[in-house]
Design a protein around this motif. Sequence first.
Motif, PDB file in Angstrom:
ATOM      1  N   MET A   1       0.811  -1.216   0.000  1.00 42.23           N
ATOM      2  CA  MET A   1       0.000   0.000   0.000  1.00 42.23           C
ATOM      3  C   MET A   1       0.852   1.277   0.000  1.00 42.23           C
ATOM      4  O   MET A   1       0.594   2.175  -0.806  1.00 42.23           O
ATOM      5  N   PRO A   2       1.875   1.380   0.848  1.00 44.31           N
ATOM      6  CA  PRO A   2       2.668   2.628   0.814  1.00 44.31           C
ATOM      7  C   PRO A   2       3.371   2.838  -0.526  1.00 44.31           C
ATOM      8  O   PRO A   2       3.418   3.967  -1.027  1.00 44.31           O
ATOM      9  N   GLY A   3       3.903   1.760  -1.102  1.00 44.81           N
ATOM     10  CA  GLY A   3       4.570   1.890  -2.400  1.00 44.81           C
ATOM     11  C   GLY A   3       3.602   2.339  -3.484  1.00 44.81           C
ATOM     12  O   GLY A   3       3.910   3.216  -4.292  1.00 44.81           O
ATOM     13  N   ALA A   4       2.407   1.740  -3.485  1.00 45.61           N
ATOM     14  CA  ALA A   4       1.405   2.127  -4.484  1.00 45.61           C
ATOM     15  C   ALA A   4       0.917   3.551  -4.252  1.00 45.61           C
ATOM     16  O   ALA A   4       0.648   4.301  -5.202  1.00 45.61           O
ATOM     17  N   THR A   5       0.804   3.940  -2.989  1.00 42.07           N
ATOM     18  CA  THR A   5       0.409   5.319  -2.669  1.00 42.07           C
ATOM     19  C   THR A   5       1.413   6.304  -3.247  1.00 42.07           C
ATOM     20  O   THR A   5       1.047   7.310  -3.880  1.00 42.07           O
ATOM     21  N   ALA A   6       2.693   6.011  -3.018  1.00 40.70           N
ATOM     22  CA  ALA A   6       3.745   6.874  -3.550  1.00 40.70           C
ATOM     23  C   ALA A   6       3.699   6.908  -5.075  1.00 40.70           C
ATOM     24  O   ALA A   6       3.791   7.971  -5.699  1.00 40.70           O
ATOM     25  N   TYR A   7       3.553   5.737  -5.662  1.00 41.40           N
ATOM     26  CA  TYR A   7       3.594   5.611  -7.125  1.00 41.40           C
ATOM     27  C   TYR A   7       2.469   6.420  -7.782  1.00 41.40           C
ATOM     28  O   TYR A   7       2.711   7.254  -8.655  1.00 41.40           O
TER      29      TYR A   7
ATOM     30  N   ASP B   1      -8.260   4.223  -4.699  1.00 40.82           N
ATOM     31  CA  ASP B   1      -8.835   4.666  -5.976  1.00 40.82           C
ATOM     32  C   ASP B   1      -8.140   4.012  -7.169  1.00 40.82           C
ATOM     33  O   ASP B   1      -8.670   4.024  -8.283  1.00 40.82           O
ATOM     34  N   TYR B   2      -6.921   3.487  -6.926  1.00 43.36           N
ATOM     35  CA  TYR B   2      -6.129   2.919  -8.025  1.00 43.36           C
ATOM     36  C   TYR B   2      -6.005   1.410  -7.900  1.00 43.36           C
ATOM     37  O   TYR B   2      -5.109   0.808  -8.505  1.00 43.36           O
ATOM     38  N   VAL B   3      -6.892   0.777  -7.129  1.00 49.07           N
ATOM     39  CA  VAL B   3      -6.669  -0.623  -6.749  1.00 49.07           C
ATOM     40  C   VAL B   3      -6.544  -1.526  -7.973  1.00 49.07           C
ATOM     41  O   VAL B   3      -5.771  -2.491  -7.975  1.00 49.07           O
ATOM     42  N   GLY B   4      -7.246  -1.194  -9.056  1.00 45.42           N
ATOM     43  CA  GLY B   4      -7.159  -2.008 -10.264  1.00 45.42           C
ATOM     44  C   GLY B   4      -5.809  -1.921 -10.952  1.00 45.42           C
ATOM     45  O   GLY B   4      -5.512  -2.719 -11.839  1.00 45.42           O
ATOM     46  N   ARG B   5      -4.992  -0.974 -10.549  1.00 45.80           N
ATOM     47  CA  ARG B   5      -3.693  -0.763 -11.212  1.00 45.80           C
ATOM     48  C   ARG B   5      -2.505  -1.015 -10.290  1.00 45.80           C
ATOM     49  O   ARG B   5      -1.370  -0.687 -10.651  1.00 45.80           O
ATOM     50  N   TRP B   6      -2.756  -1.567  -9.088  1.00 45.15           N
ATOM     51  CA  TRP B   6      -1.641  -1.789  -8.159  1.00 45.15           C
ATOM     52  C   TRP B   6      -0.565  -2.678  -8.780  1.00 45.15           C
ATOM     53  O   TRP B   6       0.628  -2.479  -8.540  1.00 45.15           O
ATOM     54  N   GLY B   7      -0.974  -3.663  -9.557  1.00 47.58           N
ATOM     55  CA  GLY B   7      -0.011  -4.589 -10.159  1.00 47.58           C
ATOM     56  C   GLY B   7       1.019  -3.855 -10.991  1.00 47.58           C
ATOM     57  O   GLY B   7       2.222  -4.162 -10.954  1.00 47.58           O
ATOM     58  N   GLU B   8       0.562  -2.868 -11.739  1.00 48.93           N
ATOM     59  CA  GLU B   8       1.461  -2.031 -12.549  1.00 48.93           C
ATOM     60  C   GLU B   8       2.519  -1.368 -11.656  1.00 48.93           C
ATOM     61  O   GLU B   8       3.709  -1.349 -11.987  1.00 48.93           O
ATOM     62  N   ALA B   9       2.054  -0.844 -10.530  1.00 44.83           N
ATOM     63  CA  ALA B   9       2.988  -0.174  -9.614  1.00 44.83           C
ATOM     64  C   ALA B   9       4.014  -1.168  -9.068  1.00 44.83           C
ATOM     65  O   ALA B   9       5.227  -0.893  -9.074  1.00 44.83           O
ATOM     66  N   PHE B  10       3.541  -2.325  -8.612  1.00 46.21           N
ATOM     67  CA  PHE B  10       4.465  -3.275  -7.982  1.00 46.21           C
ATOM     68  C   PHE B  10       5.480  -3.808  -8.988  1.00 46.21           C
ATOM     69  O   PHE B  10       6.646  -4.038  -8.658  1.00 46.21           O
ATOM     70  N   GLU B  11       5.028  -3.998 -10.223  1.00 50.53           N
ATOM     71  CA  GLU B  11       5.931  -4.492 -11.253  1.00 50.53           C
ATOM     72  C   GLU B  11       7.060  -3.500 -11.501  1.00 50.53           C
ATOM     73  O   GLU B  11       8.238  -3.858 -11.539  1.00 50.53           O
ATOM     74  N   ARG B  12       6.684  -2.226 -11.630  1.00 51.28           N
ATOM     75  CA  ARG B  12       7.722  -1.231 -11.909  1.00 51.28           C
ATOM     76  C   ARG B  12       8.616  -1.007 -10.690  1.00 51.28           C
ATOM     77  O   ARG B  12       9.841  -0.884 -10.821  1.00 51.28           O
TER      78      ARG B  12
END
Lengths: 338, 338
Positions: free
Chosen positions: A128-134, A279-290
């Motif tokens: 969650m923190p990484g995705a929040t930052a991203y 709000d971006y939960v559908g795109r978290w995978g994109e964040a974690f991959e990068r």
Amino acid sequence: MPATKQWQLASRPVGEPTHDNFELVTVDRPEPGHGEVLVETLYQSVDPYMRGRMRDAESYADPWNVGEPMKAGIVGEVLESNADDIAAGDIVTGDGLWAEHAAIDADDLRTVDPELGPVSTALGVLGMPGATAYFGLLEVGQPKPGDTVVVSAAAGAVGSVVGQLARINGARVVGTAGSDEKIDWLTDDLGFDAAINYKETDDLGSAVAEACPGGVDVYFDNVGGEITDAVWPLLNEHARVPVCGQIALYNATELPTGPRKLTKLIETRARVEGILVRDYVGRWGEAFERLSRFIQNDELHYRENVVEGLENAPDAFLGLFEGDNIGKQLVKVGDHEY
Amino acid sequence: MPATKQWQLASRPVGEPTHDNFELVTVDRPEPGHGEVLVETLYQSVDPYMRGRMRDAESYADPWNVGEPMKAGIVGEVLESNADDIAAGDIVTGDGLWAEHAAIDADDLRTVDPELGPVSTALGVLGMPGATAYFGLLEVGQPKPGDTVVVSAAAGAVGSVVGQLARINGARVVGTAGSDEKIDWLTDDLGFDAAINYKETDDLGSAVAEACPGGVDVYFDNVGGEITDAVWPLLNEHARVPVCGQIALYNATELPTGPRKLTKLIETRARVEGILVRDYVGRWGEAFERLSRFIQNDELHYRENVVEGLENAPDAFLGLFEGDNIGKQLVKVGDHEY
């Protein structure tokens, strides 16, 4: 029936939370219902937003109830599964409890691949923190090469990723934090161009101005209060201000006041926008991959601050408001190798 | 050489401006230089933003200098032209002076077609205030059918257009203003769903909440201060807050303070953004075309508040801070039929 321990909200805090607000209770280990799994907690997250859950006020999520277990992001091992896509033995992360065990709806969990890295990162840089930052930085902040990006609570779980992503995007990066150890980490290890120890600075406005001779194009606001007062006067035309947290205000007992600043937005046509990672939960995978690719390439560093033992979870939480943590604050629950 | 009168800035105001800050001076009528035209002023605009020009502080435009003429939007007739695209006899509008005559660079002027309507509207509904309302509401506010739109200073030159455009876009529209005459105009003539006389309201927060049972999706902020404090708690998720003016603060002698409100943006992921009409200068024609069509179709009403005589221009300006004007505040300069 086997027992398990969990923290319950004993009372709502007035101002700064204290140990009296928490009670460690031994309860029956829950049975997972249909679609649920029984999870043994490995790591529990503590986060500043939880202060809002302790309040009896409507917000973007329901408050916790007094006398009930408190919620937390967790990483755990599945002991039993009544869900289709999750099996006993899987490592999962998602919405759990401040507890040794919890029965969790499989829809609120995702599996974690332990091959990708330490499973604890699912609560931090790859959580969650990484995705929040991203998403907060890239979608709302939109840094461009040459921009100056200021991030507050820069040595925290969100701020440290924000600053490094800004650096990777070619921005000049300035952080604020509350100890010299943090400042050294930001500038020596994470590649910040400048970092300000706000606790050792008499005139924060001048310090930020000196660190940002070209003004501020993106201010990623994790803190609010006086740090925000110091940064806003430096906003450039069409600056972007993602508002992610206001930890300086969370323990206030009266409505905090401060300088009215909205005229600055007319002068600059700056944009200020709240950010919430769900709000971006559908795109978290994109964040974690990068983010994991940046980690593998040694472009992105992270730290974890681990408190041992569920019994110390309130200490870990209260420490957030003292600025004790460098990087992600975790509680290691139980005795395990992960 | 013929003479002309102009107002000069005699001194910078401290707090509320007074007549002492203005001096009416008789000077030689200027000769237009290359690319310039000599304009006889027909109407001069006074606007709240001018308070910022009287201050010795950098903002989005340079401050006026003490002992020099003050700038204003004007409509005038061209007496002599040294520019290619403008001829003697043309009616023009643009950046002029608080003066009977001025030599103005043709690049700072556009011609006005008197067939389209009263030439004075080039300073109001078909001028800068109209374009401000148009782009501020549509580009930043982005009202959708069924949204609740709140606009402050709703009976002013900008606010009255904002509210009607929101109504035309299918929104529920609520305005604030400072007299019963204004309130009646908003609800009876302009089609506002509700209007609040903030000067007669003890509990502004409750009054706005009552008028907005579904919360607020767009808050067009012309005023700041206590009205803004009353509206922000009602912001809905993903609300939009164009910040256009903060007239409640412009005469402050100390930095005004108020409740810290940024946490609301995290709860709602609302977006707050400053608006300045000059950012859209290439698209003003689009705004005027649509606004004039709405006027022709009787969907958009406007009012002008005309003070007669250049000698009364400071009164017209000072009246803005008293809320004297309904609709666009103008000064009619000279004796003419337009």
